[in-house]
Write an enzyme that holds these catalytic residues in place. Structure first.
Site, PDB file in Angstrom:
ATOM      1  N   LEU A 187       0.825  -1.215   0.000  1.00 44.76           N
ATOM      2  CA  LEU A 187       0.000   0.000   0.000  1.00 44.76           C
ATOM      3  C   LEU A 187       0.852   1.254   0.000  1.00 44.76           C
ATOM      4  CD1 LEU A 187      -2.704  -1.057   2.624  1.00 44.76           C
ATOM      5  CD2 LEU A 187      -2.976  -0.940   0.143  1.00 44.76           C
ATOM      6  N   GLN A 192       5.185   2.842   1.256  1.00 44.24           N
ATOM      7  CA  GLN A 192       6.475   2.668   1.903  1.00 44.24           C
ATOM      8  C   GLN A 192       6.921   3.993   2.488  1.00 44.24           C
ATOM      9  OE1 GLN A 192       8.404   0.827  -1.653  1.00 44.24           O
ATOM     10  NE2 GLN A 192       9.074  -0.731  -0.215  1.00 44.24           N
ATOM     11  N   GLY A 193       7.601   3.935   3.647  1.00 37.47           N
ATOM     12  CA  GLY A 193       8.094   5.141   4.294  1.00 37.47           C
ATOM     13  C   GLY A 193       9.368   4.855   5.052  1.00 37.47           C
ATOM     14  N   GLY A 194       9.795   5.837   5.826  1.00 37.70           N
ATOM     15  CA  GLY A 194      11.047   5.692   6.564  1.00 37.70           C
ATOM     16  C   GLY A 194      10.987   4.660   7.661  1.00 37.70           C
ATOM     17  N   GLN A 195       9.763   4.347   8.156  1.00 39.05           N
ATOM     18  CA  GLN A 195       9.642   3.394   9.244  1.00 39.05           C
ATOM     19  C   GLN A 195       9.305   1.983   8.780  1.00 39.05           C
ATOM     20  OE1 GLN A 195      10.462   4.248  12.334  1.00 39.05           O
ATOM     21  NE2 GLN A 195      10.875   6.308  11.604  1.00 39.05           N
ATOM     22  N   VAL A 221       3.973  -0.997   4.159  1.00 33.84           N
ATOM     23  CA  VAL A 221       2.615  -1.371   4.563  1.00 33.84           C
ATOM     24  C   VAL A 221       1.984  -2.234   3.471  1.00 33.84           C
ATOM     25  CG1 VAL A 221       0.346  -0.539   5.262  1.00 33.84           C
ATOM     26  CG2 VAL A 221       2.385   0.761   5.878  1.00 33.84           C
ATOM     27  N   LYS A 272       1.969  -3.469   8.699  1.00 33.46           N
ATOM     28  CA  LYS A 272       3.188  -2.658   8.572  1.00 33.46           C
ATOM     29  C   LYS A 272       4.405  -3.503   8.930  1.00 33.46           C
ATOM     30  CE  LYS A 272       5.443   1.524  10.348  1.00 33.46           C
ATOM     31  NZ  LYS A 272       5.307   2.675  11.263  1.00 33.46           N
ATOM     32  N   ASP A 288       5.341  14.125  13.619  1.00 37.90           N
ATOM     33  CA  ASP A 288       5.521  13.964  12.172  1.00 37.90           C
ATOM     34  C   ASP A 288       4.190  14.154  11.451  1.00 37.90           C
ATOM     35  OD1 ASP A 288       6.971  13.599   9.862  1.00 37.90           O
ATOM     36  OD2 ASP A 288       6.911  11.419   9.936  1.00 37.90           O
TER      37      ASP A 288
END
Length: 728
Positions: A405, A407-410, A413, A427, A524
């Protein structure tokens, strides 16, 4: 895996290999010492009287350490006295330490000029096993009396850091050999390249060295420079008149006086024998053949580790016709029992290993930290389900790339479906070190304590996998960022929807700041962390960097974290995060809803690259309606738009104390949407004619204060001013 194990066991019953070395007593004369330190001393070499062939093969075992720790062997002949590192009967060589010749480039002379003279000895320098190397700059020659035997030139480049010897700061060459002559003495002659090396202060080294030692241990040229000796291989020969053994057929590398040169023949035990062919009766039948009921056969195996030579592998073949049948039934039944036992053992070991791995991952993924942080809030953590890895693998189709779904720095998903039919978002955190584990656990602890309709709900977690997993409720309509910046013609965010979304985000943040039992700072806030459900209701997500604080705290002092364009300049400069830092980030989101522009844009001027700065300057220069989204201008009432713009204006104040709280922001937005009690516009020009506002510049620019006189009497389609609102 089990079948491989069974086959290996069967083969071990049927075939007996002969790769082990023969016993040491087979290698020396009776009652003679077989080794010195870690070095085996086989005949014709020997330690002690009558244990060696002649004085050239005499070995002295010397303890050179003061504490008597390690004994080391030396060739005992007065002409040689070389430390012995290895004796190979198979290759008819010995390895000794040879000196390294050195040349002082600055002084222009040799700092040391050692050499080895093997004249009249049974030893010669092996051209097959040795190479000539030069370390440093210049040219060096390997001399045999006055003849040049070999040489190479090394180019000087001190900035070049080679891992091998390629001609820069180091060169190497092979030693030539002929059928009629072997090298038995040498010295080194240096001839530096004056033009390249006159100003050099380094020292050049040259030496003969065993090529196998270089390939195994030589990583950098300078590694050898500080060593005074290097391993060198010598080929040894049995001369005429030396009766070594009756087991050696033919001559044994004799020096022939008829042709004036050495004639080299290998000396070895016969097939199916092992031991020392240089001893009389030193060869014995290999144990595989000695115990064989039938025919003892062998295969030649190529040995890459021994200079490309071959070794013999023996195995036994029986002639008894009944024995294979008996062995077949015995091995078949034994193999079946072994297979069943191995399968049971495999299952038990695998289960224990899986449990141990899960425990290890649980600890690695912060399970102990989670237990510690929730020891005082057991009710909240009990509401969070602990999923198994199998459940989530099945739900996400083994984390299929088509299920991603976002993607990010953490982390990443994935969309998944549980066995009860619920659609969820899984996640998969990208934790690579312990410093990231705290973020992951922090998100679980915070979300387990939060119950708000505009905050993404946490359904559970999984800690038994290599990377930790979080399971959220699935939000179907993507992110607010996508809806603002990639709108399609079939669906446009209306002014009412934008205002409603802003109210829901503000309400969620106000809840985190003041309604939770422990205040929470999100840290954030941005449009990509605001999700929209099927009814386009806002859901605040991604609490990986969030922090909860005690009630008596006013701020957090942390390493600066956040997203450029949303980051509070005051927090960036002081590293102190307050609730007003979330207010600033919300102000940027509010401006995104008003303008439809991205928080950072390279198409704008350098001064207005930041959306916050671009918005404030436009507002102060009476250009607000020039930058607003067309949907906002067409649908929103001017009074509402100006009120929201002024609220965003206050949220973006450089001075955090002058910003409103999220609770105040929520109330003002509610009043703008539904003016209850009635909203009255107060034009108090005497008291509020001019507004002093800190302009937010990009983080790499200098901030300043500007006085803006917002005159309501000049309101037009392209010139709208903030209004002051009071309630009756």
């Amino acid at each position: 895996m089990i079948m491989k194990l069974v086959l290996l066991l069967i083969i071990s019953f049927l075939c007996l290999t002969a790769e082990a070395s023969p016993p040491l007593e087979y290698l020396v004369k009776p009652n003679c010492q077989s080794q010195c330190g870690n070095v085996v001393i086989p005949f014709p070499f020997g330690i002690g009287e009558s244990c060696y062939l002649n004085e050239w093969y005499s070995v002295k075992c010397s303890d050179i350490s003061s504490g008597g720790a390690t004994a080391k062997p030396f060739l005992n002949h007065t002409k040689l006295n070389l430390e012995l590192l290895n004796v190979s009967l198979k290759h008819q060589t010995v390895t000794v330490y040879s000196p390294i010749a050195s040349y002082d480039q600055q002084g222009g002379g040799s700092t040391s000029q050692p050499s080895i003279n093997l004249d009249q000895s049974p030893f010669v320098f092996s051209s097959l096993d040795n190479i000539f190397m030069v370390l440093g700059c210049g040219h060096a020659q390997l001399m045999d009396h006055e003849n040049i035997w070999a040489g190479c030139t090394s180019i000087c480049n001190h900035s070049y850091t080679a891992q091998r010897c390629y001609g820069i700061n180091c060169c190497q060459t092979t030693i030539p050999s002929t059928d009629s002559y072997y090298l038995n003495n040498y010295r080194v002659s240096f001839a530096p390249d004056g033009e390249r090396n006159n100003d050099s202060t380094s020292t050049t080294h040259a030496f003969l060295v065993d090529r196998n030692w270089v390939s195994r241990n030589f990583t950098k040229p300078e590694d050898v420079a500080g060593v005074n000796y290097a391993p060198l291989s010598l080929f040894w020969m049995i001369k005429e008149g030396d009766n070594a053994s009756s087991d050696c057929k033919g001559t044994i590398a004799y020096y022939s006086s008829m042709i004036g040169s050495y004639v080299r023949y290998p000396c070895d035990c016969q097939v199916r024998q092992e031991g020392n062919p240089y001893l009389s009766g030193g060869c014995h039948v290999v144990k595989e053949c000695a115990n064989c009921w039938g025919t003892c056969d062998y295969n030649y195996e190529f040995d890459n580790q021994s200079s490309g030579s071959y070794h013999i592998e023996y195995y036994c073949m029986t002639k008894d016709r009944l024995r294979p049948l008996i062995l077949g039934f015995s091995i078949g039944g034994g193999s079946l029992l072994l297979l069943l036992g191995s399968f049971v053992l495999y299952k038990v070991v695998r289960k224990k290993r899986e449990i141990r791995r899960k425990r290890q991952f649980f600890k690695q993924n912060g399970g102990l930290l989670l237990e510690q942080q929730n020891s005082s809030n057991q009710v909240a953590i009990e509401k969070t389900k602990i999923f198994t890895s199998k459940e989530l693998e099945k739900a996400t189709d083994n984390f299929n790339l088509n299920r991603i779904l976002g993607q990010g720095g953490q982390g990443t998903v994935y969309k998944g479906m549980l066995t009860d039919g619920r659609i969820v978002a899984v996640k998969k955190s990208m934790i690579v070190d312990e410093s990231q584990i705290e973020h992951f656990i922090n998100e679980i602890v915070i979300l387990s304590q939060i119950n708000h309709r505009n905050i993404v709900g946490l359904l559970g977690c999984c800690l038994e996998t290599e990377v930790p997993l979080l399971v959220y409720e699935f939000i179907s309509n993507g992110t607010l960022f996508q809806r603002i910046h990639t709108q399609d013609a079939d669906f446009l965010l209306s002014w009412e929807m934008r205002l409603q979304i802003a109210i829901e985000i503000a309400g969620a943040l106000a809840y985190l700041h003041s309604a939770c039992s422990i205040p929470v700072y999100h840290r954030d806030i941005k449009s990509t962390n605001i999700l929209l459900d099927e009814k386009y209701r806002a859901k605040v997500s991604d609490f990986g960097t969030s922090r909860s604080i005690s009630i008596d705290q006013t701020h957090l002092t942390t390493l600066v974290q956040g997203t450029f364009g949303y980051l509070d300049p005051e927090y960036f400069q002081s590293s102190q995060f307050t609730e007003k830092s979330d207010v600033y980030s919300f102000g940027v989101v509010l401006v995104e809803l008003l303008t439809g522009q991205k928080p950072i844009s390279s198409t704008r001027s350098q001064e207005e690259k930041s959306l916050a700065t671009h918005f404030i300057l436009s507002l102060q220069e009476s250009r607000l309606f020039d930058i607003l989204d067309a949907q906002v201008v067409n649908e929103g009432r001017k009074e509402e738009i100006m009120a929201v713009a002024y609220l965003a204006y206050r949220c973006l104040n450089l001075n955090g104390r002058k910003r409103p709280t999220m609770k105040e922001v929520t109330l003002e937005l509610e009043h703008i949407r539904v003016p209850l009690p009635p909203l009255i516009v107060m034009q108090n020009f005497e008291e509020n004619e001019c507004i002093i506002m800190d302009i937010t510049r990009p983080l790499d620019s200098v901030s300043s204060s500007t006085m803006s006189c917002l005159n309501h009497s000049k309101v037009s389609s392209s010139d709208e001013q903030p209004l002051l609102f009071n309630t009756l």
